[in-house]
Design a protein around this motif. Structure first.
Motif, PDB file in Angstrom:
ATOM      1  N   GLY B   4       0.990  -1.173   0.045  1.00 16.33           N
ATOM      2  CA  GLY B   4       0.057   0.255  -0.144  1.00 16.33           C
ATOM      3  C   GLY B   4       1.002   1.311  -0.117  1.00 16.33           C
ATOM      4  N   VAL B   5       0.145   2.333  -0.191  1.00 21.03           N
ATOM      5  CA  VAL B   5       0.888   3.535  -0.194  1.00 21.03           C
ATOM      6  C   VAL B   5       0.872   4.253   1.316  1.00 21.03           C
ATOM      7  N   ALA B   6       1.761   5.111   1.577  1.00 19.36           N
ATOM      8  CA  ALA B   6       1.759   5.776   2.941  1.00 19.36           C
ATOM      9  C   ALA B   6       0.276   6.508   3.104  1.00 19.36           C
ATOM     10  N   PRO B   7      -0.171   6.589   4.192  1.00 15.94           N
ATOM     11  CA  PRO B   7      -1.299   7.179   4.604  1.00 15.94           C
ATOM     12  C   PRO B   7      -1.598   8.578   4.124  1.00 15.94           C
ATOM     13  N   LYS B   8      -2.541   8.753   3.098  1.00 18.82           N
ATOM     14  CA  LYS B   8      -2.662   9.624   2.483  1.00 18.82           C
ATOM     15  C   LYS B   8      -3.578  10.902   3.386  1.00 18.82           C
ATOM     16  N   ILE B  59       6.621   6.764  -0.631  1.00 21.87           N
ATOM     17  CA  ILE B  59       6.661   8.005  -0.201  1.00 21.87           C
ATOM     18  C   ILE B  59       6.638   9.160  -1.389  1.00 21.87           C
ATOM     19  N   ASN B  60       5.567   9.796  -1.121  1.00 24.36           N
ATOM     20  CA  ASN B  60       5.299  10.939  -2.083  1.00 24.36           C
ATOM     21  C   ASN B  60       5.882  12.147  -1.567  1.00 24.36           C
ATOM     22  N   GLU B  61       6.679  12.586  -2.684  1.00 23.14           N
ATOM     23  CA  GLU B  61       7.443  13.869  -2.455  1.00 23.14           C
ATOM     24  C   GLU B  61       6.742  15.127  -2.178  1.00 23.14           C
ATOM     25  N   VAL B  62       5.658  15.315  -2.846  1.00 24.35           N
ATOM     26  CA  VAL B  62       4.790  16.459  -2.815  1.00 24.35           C
ATOM     27  C   VAL B  62       3.907  16.298  -1.486  1.00 24.35           C
ATOM     28  N   ASP B  63       3.406  15.249  -1.384  1.00 29.64           N
ATOM     29  CA  ASP B  63       2.425  15.012   0.194  1.00 29.64           C
ATOM     30  C   ASP B  63       3.357  15.390   1.383  1.00 29.64           C
ATOM     31  N   LEU B  64       4.579  14.649   1.354  1.00 38.04           N
ATOM     32  CA  LEU B  64       5.641  15.127   2.417  1.00 38.04           C
ATOM     33  C   LEU B  64       5.871  16.359   2.582  1.00 38.04           C
ATOM     34  N   GLY B  73      12.399  20.640  -2.736  1.00 35.83           N
ATOM     35  CA  GLY B  73      14.006  20.625  -2.706  1.00 35.83           C
ATOM     36  C   GLY B  73      14.519  20.104  -1.406  1.00 35.83           C
ATOM     37  N   PRO B  74      14.239  20.282  -0.225  1.00 36.21           N
ATOM     38  CA  PRO B  74      14.782  19.591   1.069  1.00 36.21           C
ATOM     39  C   PRO B  74      14.319  18.429   0.856  1.00 36.21           C
ATOM     40  N   VAL B  75      12.956  18.056   0.785  1.00 35.93           N
ATOM     41  CA  VAL B  75      12.466  16.731   0.608  1.00 35.93           C
ATOM     42  C   VAL B  75      13.186  15.774  -0.117  1.00 35.93           C
ATOM     43  N   ARG B  76      13.572  16.197  -1.393  1.00 37.93           N
ATOM     44  CA  ARG B  76      14.310  15.422  -2.199  1.00 37.93           C
ATOM     45  C   ARG B  76      15.998  14.998  -1.736  1.00 37.93           C
ATOM     46  N   GLU B  77      16.326  15.936  -1.371  1.00 37.34           N
ATOM     47  CA  GLU B  77      18.073  15.894  -0.707  1.00 37.34           C
ATOM     48  C   GLU B  77      17.741  14.985   0.626  1.00 37.34           C
ATOM     49  N   ALA B  78      16.650  14.923   1.407  1.00 32.25           N
ATOM     50  CA  ALA B  78      16.296  14.019   2.502  1.00 32.25           C
ATOM     51  C   ALA B  78      16.494  12.523   1.752  1.00 32.25           C
ATOM     52  N   MET B  79      15.393  12.495   0.805  1.00 36.56           N
ATOM     53  CA  MET B  79      15.536  11.228   0.236  1.00 36.56           C
ATOM     54  C   MET B  79      16.607  10.483  -0.238  1.00 36.56           C
ATOM     55  N   ARG B  80      17.379  11.559  -1.124  1.00 36.90           N
ATOM     56  CA  ARG B  80      18.794  11.006  -1.563  1.00 36.90           C
ATOM     57  C   ARG B  80      19.531  10.469  -0.597  1.00 36.90           C
ATOM     58  N   ARG B  81      19.505  11.046   0.691  1.00 34.96           N
ATOM     59  CA  ARG B  81      20.425  10.618   1.634  1.00 34.96           C
ATOM     60  C   ARG B  81      19.903   9.196   2.066  1.00 34.96           C
ATOM     61  N   ASN B  91      13.372   3.734  -8.541  1.00 28.95           N
ATOM     62  CA  ASN B  91      13.738   3.699  -9.644  1.00 28.95           C
ATOM     63  C   ASN B  91      13.375   5.061 -10.440  1.00 28.95           C
ATOM     64  N   PRO B  92      14.554   5.221 -11.605  1.00 24.11           N
ATOM     65  CA  PRO B  92      14.461   6.631 -11.907  1.00 24.11           C
ATOM     66  C   PRO B  92      13.392   7.517 -12.036  1.00 24.11           C
ATOM     67  N   PHE B  93      12.156   7.052 -12.592  1.00 21.90           N
ATOM     68  CA  PHE B  93      10.830   7.915 -12.320  1.00 21.90           C
ATOM     69  C   PHE B  93       9.624   7.532 -11.582  1.00 21.90           C
ATOM     70  N   THR B  94       9.825   6.419 -11.013  1.00 19.79           N
ATOM     71  CA  THR B  94       8.648   5.829 -10.203  1.00 19.79           C
ATOM     72  C   THR B  94       8.862   6.111  -8.857  1.00 19.79           C
ATOM     73  N   ARG B  95       8.065   6.010  -8.071  1.00 27.55           N
ATOM     74  CA  ARG B  95       7.841   6.480  -6.637  1.00 27.55           C
ATOM     75  C   ARG B  95       8.670   5.559  -5.828  1.00 27.55           C
ATOM     76  N   ALA B  96       9.290   6.287  -4.938  1.00 17.74           N
ATOM     77  CA  ALA B  96      10.330   5.572  -4.054  1.00 17.74           C
ATOM     78  C   ALA B  96       9.545   4.998  -2.830  1.00 17.74           C
ATOM     79  N   ARG B  97      10.385   3.751  -2.554  1.00 18.24           N
ATOM     80  CA  ARG B  97       9.572   2.743  -1.569  1.00 18.24           C
ATOM     81  C   ARG B  97      10.506   2.548  -0.468  1.00 18.24           C
ATOM     82  N   VAL B  98       9.957   2.650   0.738  1.00 12.59           N
ATOM     83  CA  VAL B  98      10.633   2.169   1.837  1.00 12.59           C
ATOM     84  C   VAL B  98      11.004   0.557   1.662  1.00 12.59           C
TER      85      VAL B  98
END
Lengths: 237, 237
Positions: B4-8, B59-64, B73-81, B91-98
Motif C-alpha cells: 500500500g501507499v503511505a497514509p494519504k 513515499i510521495n514527495e509532494v505530500d511529504l 527541494g529539501p524533501v528530495r535531498e533527504a530522500m537522496r540521503r 527507480n528513476p521516475f517511479t515512486r520511491a519505496r521504503v
DNA sequence: CCGGCGAAAAGTGTCAACATTTAATTGCAT
DNA sequence: ATGCAATTAAATGTTGACACTTTTCGCCGG
C-alpha cells in the motif's frame, strides 16, 4: 597538499557527460543512469576513484555544475547520496569535503574487513558454484604475472551469496582502500607472503572447509593490518 | 497490506517541524539540524522507526513536502540521503519505496551481524573502559525486569572503539531489525536462552577474554538466526 | 607591523515554475 | 462486457532565481 581545493577550472572547460541511452537498454554495463543526478553521481565517483578529487579536497557545487553543464539541483542530489554513503562529509553551510582517511580510519576499515571478509569466506565455501571455485583456484595458482587482473578478495565478496556484505565490501570498503593507496603511495610490498596466504585460503575453499578458510582469511587480513601499523610507526619516526 | 501507499492526508493536515535552534548549540540532543533538509531527514527517520511509514510503502514527495510545510527541494535531498543509506529504494521516475525486508534479507543481516558483532565484542574487550564494563555487567545481571532499558548488543557496539562498526550497527542494522520486528510481529520468545547467553558473554568480557567473548557472541547470533529460520519455516507451512 | 572590524564576494540552502516521464482514466472497437 | 489505445492526470526530474551563511578582503586604529 591534503587540505587544498579541487582543481579550479574555467567556465569554458566543460566536459560532456556521456549521453543517456534512450530509455530502453539502461542495463547496458551496469550503470543505469537515465537521470542527470545519476550521471553526476557516477562522474564524481569516477573522479574520486581516478584521483582527480583528492581526499580532503573541497567539492564546489557551482563549479561542478558548470563543468558538467547541468544545474545545481542534480549536483546537490548526487552529493547527498555520496553523503549518505559517507564518501563526502559536510557541515551545514560550509563546503563539502571528500572524506580523508587517516591511520585510525584505515585501522577501523581493516578491522571491519576482518569480520566481514571472514564471514564472506565462510559463506562462499558453502554457496559458491563449482565453476566459480575452479576459476578462483586457477587464478590464484597463476598469480604473480597478472597481479591485479584477478582479485581474490573481490571474487570472494562477489560470490559469497550475501548481497549486503558484497555491496558493503565492493562498493564502499574496497573503494576507500583504493583512495587510501592512492593517497599514501603503495606500501612496501608484502606480496610474496600475501600470495602464499592467498593460496592457502584458496586451498581451504577448494576443500569446502568453511571454518578453516574463514580462519585463514582473518589471519591474512590481521597480518596485513599489522604490516600497515608497522609501516605507519616507521614513517612516524 | 504490504504494497500500500503511505497514509494519504489532506492538504490542511500540516505538522510543525520542531523549530531550529538559533545556530548556537546545535549539539543539543545529537540532532544537529539547522537546515530544512536535515530536519526532513530526521522526521522521515522517526516516521519509519515509529511505524508510520510501513516497509514497502511509497513515499510521495509532494505530500511529504506539504505535510512538513517545506518545498520539494529539501524533501528530495533527504530522500537522496536515505537512498544512499539504502533505507529507501527508487527507480528513476517511479515512486520511491521504503525498503521491505523479506526473510532472505533478514538472514543476510544476521550473517553480517555475526561477523561484525563478533569483531565488535573482541574489540570491546580490549578497548572498553572499566566503568563501562562494570555498567554492562550490572545491567546484564539485573536483566528481566528491565527488558529493553539496556541493550547488550548496542552497548557493545557503542563502546567497541571502532566508529565505523558502531555506526553501521547502530545506525543501519539495528534500525532495519526494528523495522522487521514491527513488520512481522515479535517472534515467539527465546528470551530465557538469550538472557543466559548474554550473561555468558558479559562474563567473558569481564575477564577481558576477547577470543572467548567473540566466540560466544557469534554463537549467540547464530542461534538467533537458526531460531528465526525455524519460525519462518513454521509460518510457511 | 599587527589585530580587530566591516563590507563585499563566494558558496550553500530554499523556493516556485517548467519539462519529462509514468500511471490512471476515458473512450472506442470488437 | 472486455481489451486495447489515446488522452488526461499525477508524480518525478530539472532549472534559474532569491535568501541566508560563511569566508575573504580591505580598512582603520593601536
Amino acid at each position: 597538499m591534503n587540505t587544498g581545493v579541487a582543481p579550479k577550472l574555467s567556465t569554458l572547460d566543460v566536459v560532456q557527460l556521456e549521453p543517456s541511452v534512450p530509455a530502453q537498454q539502461a542495463a547496458d554495463d551496469g550503470d543505469r543512469s537515465n537521470t542527470l543526478a545519476d550521471r553526476v553521481l557516477q562522474d564524481v565517483l569516477d573522479r574520486i576513484a581516478g584521483g582527480e578529487f583528492e581526499p580532503g579536497s573541497v567539492i564546489n557545487e557551482v563549479d561542478l555544475a558548470r563543468r558538467l553543464a547541468v544545474s545545481r539541483g542534480p549536483v546537490r542530489e548526487a552529493m547527498r547520496r555520496l553523503e549518505g554513503r559517507k564518501l563526502i562529509a559536510r557541515n551545514p553551510f560550509t563546503r563539502a569535503r571528500v572524506v580523508s582517511l587517516g591511520h585510525a580510519e584505515i585501522r577501523e576499515i581493516f578491522e571491519m574487513r576482518e569480520g566481514l571478509e571472514g564471514m564472506a569466506t565462510r559463506l562462499a565455501c558453502a554457496h559458491m558454484s563449482d565453476e566459480s571455485l575452479c576459476a578462483l583456484i586457477g587464478a590464484v595458482e597463476s598469480a604473480g604475472q597478472t597481479p591485479s587482473a584477478f582479485d581474490l578478495h573481490r571474487h570472494i565478496a562477489e560470490n559469497c551469496g550475501n548481497g549486503r556484505i558484497r555491496d558493503l565490501l565492493c562498493d564502499e570498503l574496497y573503494y576507500l582502500l583504493r583512495m587510501y593507496r592512492r593517497q599514501s603511495g603503495d606500501a612496501p610490498g608484502r606480496r610474496a607472503e600475501a600470495s602464499e596466504e592467498h593460496w592457502q585460503i584458496a586451498s581451504a575453499m577448494n576443500q569446502r572447509n568453511g571454518p578453516l578458510a574463514e580462519s585463514l582469511m582473518r589471519a591474512h587480513i590481521r597480518r596485513a593490518t599489522e604490516h600497515l601499523v608497522a609501516i605507519e610507526a616507521a614513517s612516524r619516526s
